[in-house]
Design a protein around this motif. Structure first.
Motif, PDB file in Angstrom:
ATOM      1  N   TRP A 272      60.263  26.200 -10.033  1.00  0.00           N
ATOM      2  CA  TRP A 272      59.020  25.913  -9.317  1.00  0.00           C
ATOM      3  C   TRP A 272      58.444  24.544  -9.648  1.00  0.00           C
TER       4      TRP A 272
ATOM      5  N   LEU B 240      60.433  21.801  -8.246  1.00  0.00           N
ATOM      6  CA  LEU B 240      60.301  21.818  -6.786  1.00  0.00           C
ATOM      7  C   LEU B 240      59.044  21.080  -6.340  1.00  0.00           C
TER       8      LEU B 240
ATOM      9  N   HIS C  17      52.307  29.770  -7.290  1.00  0.00           N
ATOM     10  CA  HIS C  17      53.763  29.697  -7.101  1.00  0.00           C
ATOM     11  C   HIS C  17      54.112  29.963  -5.637  1.00  0.00           C
ATOM     12  N   CYS C  18      53.488  30.990  -5.073  1.00  0.00           N
ATOM     13  CA  CYS C  18      53.817  31.375  -3.695  1.00  0.00           C
ATOM     14  C   CYS C  18      53.196  30.439  -2.670  1.00  0.00           C
TER      15      CYS C  18
ATOM     16  N   SER D  39      54.999  27.019  -2.831  1.00  0.00           N
ATOM     17  CA  SER D  39      56.384  27.195  -2.372  1.00  0.00           C
ATOM     18  C   SER D  39      56.437  27.416  -0.866  1.00  0.00           C
TER      19      SER D  39
ATOM     20  N   ALA E 275      62.477  27.302  -2.336  1.00  0.00           N
ATOM     21  CA  ALA E 275      61.076  27.705  -2.175  1.00  0.00           C
ATOM     22  C   ALA E 275      60.972  29.190  -1.827  1.00  0.00           C
TER      23      ALA E 275
ATOM     24  N   ILE F 272      61.858  31.275  -4.856  1.00  0.00           N
ATOM     25  CA  ILE F 272      60.798  31.308  -5.868  1.00  0.00           C
ATOM     26  C   ILE F 272      59.759  32.369  -5.509  1.00  0.00           C
TER      27      ILE F 272
END
Length: 197
Positions: free
Chosen positions: A55, A58, A132-133, A136, A161, A164
């Motif tokens: 993450w 990314l 994170h969500c 992503s 993404a 994750i």
């Protein structure tokens, strides 16, 4: 913008995000448990940590690739990112959330991996919406839109993404409510950013 300035901007953004995220913990009280019965039906897959840990790379690397391939998409992405973090932190302050992660790792294949990440990661708070969500999901959407970017790179960013988002659930770092609110917030922030710019 030079690559050096672009990297410096990324470092500043990430530093500010970390300060806001962890800084809000000082003011939080009365945490709400957001775990629901359906979360127990999601299996634990310790190996998903191998995707989960991607993450930070990314969100650090994607904006640089986006600027180089599709510079017109860079400003709305950065505005959406900043908006996402600010709204998330405001929610964490207004409605602090948490949930209890697994304690017994003996029956989990490669449970030592989960044990290690739980010890190294945060205290299990600031769960909903999941940054994170949300971030992503923004990368996933922008990778779809960034047609000038090399197709292989777009697919790589998109798959990582999406992976994750799924990994947050399989590693029990987040529950379904965290993920869903994160995805909705990420999409909403992108819509607002494109509307503003």
């Amino acid at each position: 913008m030079t690559l050096h300035n672009l990297i410096l901007r990324q470092v500043l953004f990430l530093t500010l995000q970390v300060i806001l995220y962890f800084g809000c913990e000082i003011f939080q009280k009365n945490f709400h448990d957001v775990k629901r019965p359906w979360d127990d039906k999601i299996p634990i897959v310790a190996e998903a940590l191998l995707v989960y840990v991607l993450w930070f790379p990314l969100i650090a690397l994607f904006p640089i690739s986006l600027y180089q391939a599709a510079p017109a998409l860079y400003p709305p992405y950065m505005v959406a990112w900043a908006l996402d973090v600010l709204v998330s932190v405001a929610i964490y302050l207004i409605y602090p959330t948490s949930f209890t992660r697994p304690q017994n790792f003996q029956d989990i294949r490669n449970g030592w991996m989960l044990k290690a990440i739980y010890r190294l990661s945060y205290r299990g708070i600031n769960c909903m919406p999941s940054l994170h969500c949300s971030l992503s999901f923004m990368v996933l959407l922008m990778a779809l839109l960034a047609s000038p970017m090399a197709l292989a790179l777009r697919w790589t960013y998109g798959l990582v993404a999406g992976g994750i988002i799924i990994s947050t659930l399989l590693t029990k770092q987040h529950v379904l409510l965290d993920a869903m609110t994160g995805i909705l917030l990420g999409g909403a922030c992108l819509l607002v950013a494109f509307f503003l710019l």
